[in-house]
Scaffold this motif. Structure first.
Motif, PDB file in Angstrom:
ATOM      1  N   SER A 159     -24.478 -26.568   5.675  1.00 52.05           N
ATOM      2  CA  SER A 159     -25.604 -27.193   6.357  1.00 52.05           C
ATOM      3  C   SER A 159     -26.156 -26.323   7.481  1.00 52.05           C
ATOM      4  CB  SER A 159     -25.201 -28.563   6.893  1.00 52.05           C
ATOM      5  OG  SER A 159     -24.177 -28.414   7.857  1.00 52.05           O
ATOM      6  N   LYS A 211     -33.257 -22.907   5.830  1.00 58.52           N
ATOM      7  CA  LYS A 211     -33.892 -23.362   4.591  1.00 58.52           C
ATOM      8  C   LYS A 211     -34.617 -22.195   3.901  1.00 58.52           C
ATOM      9  CE  LYS A 211     -36.839 -26.949   2.706  1.00 58.52           C
ATOM     10  NZ  LYS A 211     -37.630 -28.153   2.976  1.00 58.52           N
ATOM     11  N   TYR A 212     -35.348 -21.398   4.695  1.00 60.61           N
ATOM     12  CA  TYR A 212     -36.082 -20.251   4.166  1.00 60.61           C
ATOM     13  C   TYR A 212     -35.596 -18.995   4.867  1.00 60.61           C
ATOM     14  CZ  TYR A 212     -39.240 -23.818   2.423  1.00 60.61           C
ATOM     15  OH  TYR A 212     -39.758 -24.905   1.795  1.00 60.61           O
ATOM     16  N   LEU A 245     -36.288 -19.228  -0.655  1.00 64.83           N
ATOM     17  CA  LEU A 245     -35.549 -20.445  -0.342  1.00 64.83           C
ATOM     18  C   LEU A 245     -34.055 -20.178  -0.487  1.00 64.83           C
ATOM     19  CD1 LEU A 245     -35.756 -23.581   0.113  1.00 64.83           C
ATOM     20  CD2 LEU A 245     -35.715 -23.785  -2.367  1.00 64.83           C
TER      21      LEU A 245
END
Length: 193
Positions: A3, A7-8, A42
């Motif tokens: 986590s 994200k990118y 991604l």
């Protein structure tokens, strides 16, 4: 544990520690104990038997062609006294499958004080920059400009291998060694503004 991954990502960005639970996958590589992205895209962790394989997905950018006015992400490869050569890796938000050649001429680095520009104080090989595509004048490469506040260096690695932090419009600092280096720093505007 995955986590904490962004994200990118952009090429060269450090994603996480490389260990028994995180291994490099497609679009990444291991360097100095960390997994880094080799492409923009991604971040895609895939759960394997005993570890997460950290990969990066791109939409391949097969038919993406930069047009004048587009903002591109590029990596600096060569610096001379007259220009900066770089590889364009993203056009707008689209990662490219193959990099395109770009050049930032000395006069296109800043909008003011063009006579006092020292290119080695603006960019270094390996820096990730945001630049604007200029009208096409030469066939060999795309002409780029960083002469706006929002354009310039967005990611730079220090000699210690750390992502440097901007401390002014002209300097970045290593968070580990506190060494300062000159750069033409991009003013990043948060998306929520």
């Amino acid at each position: 544990m995955t986590s904490v991954l962004p994200k990118y990502c952009v090429p060269g960005q450090r994603l996480c520690v490389s260990n028994d639970s995180h291994i490099p996958g497609s679009g990444t590589y291991e360097w100095k104990g960390y997994i880094h992205s080799s492409v923009a895209g991604l971040v895609n962790p895939i759960e394997k038997e005993k570890a997460f394989e950290i990969g990066v997905l791109t939409n391949k950018g097969h038919h993406t062609v930069p047009t004048p006015g587009d903002i591109v992400t590029a990596q600096v490869t060569v610096i001379t006294q007259r220009y900066v050569r770089c590889n364009i890796q993203c056009v707008r938000d689209t990662p490219l499958e193959k990099t395109l050649r770009g050049v930032v001429k000395k006069d296109d680095i800043r909008a003011t004080n063009k006579d006092s520009i020292e290119i080695h104080k603006c960019f270094r090989p390996g820096d990730i920059i945001l630049a604007r595509i200029l009208p096409i004048k030469e066939l060999q490469s795309y002409q780029l400009s960083t002469a706006e506040d929002e354009l310039g260096v967005v990611i730079a690695l220090s000699e210690a291998g750390e992502n440097m932090v901007p401390i002014s419009w002209t300097e970045m600092q290593c968070p580990k060694t506190y060494a300062k280096e000159w750069r033409k720093v991009a003013k990043i505007i948060p998306e929520d503004q």
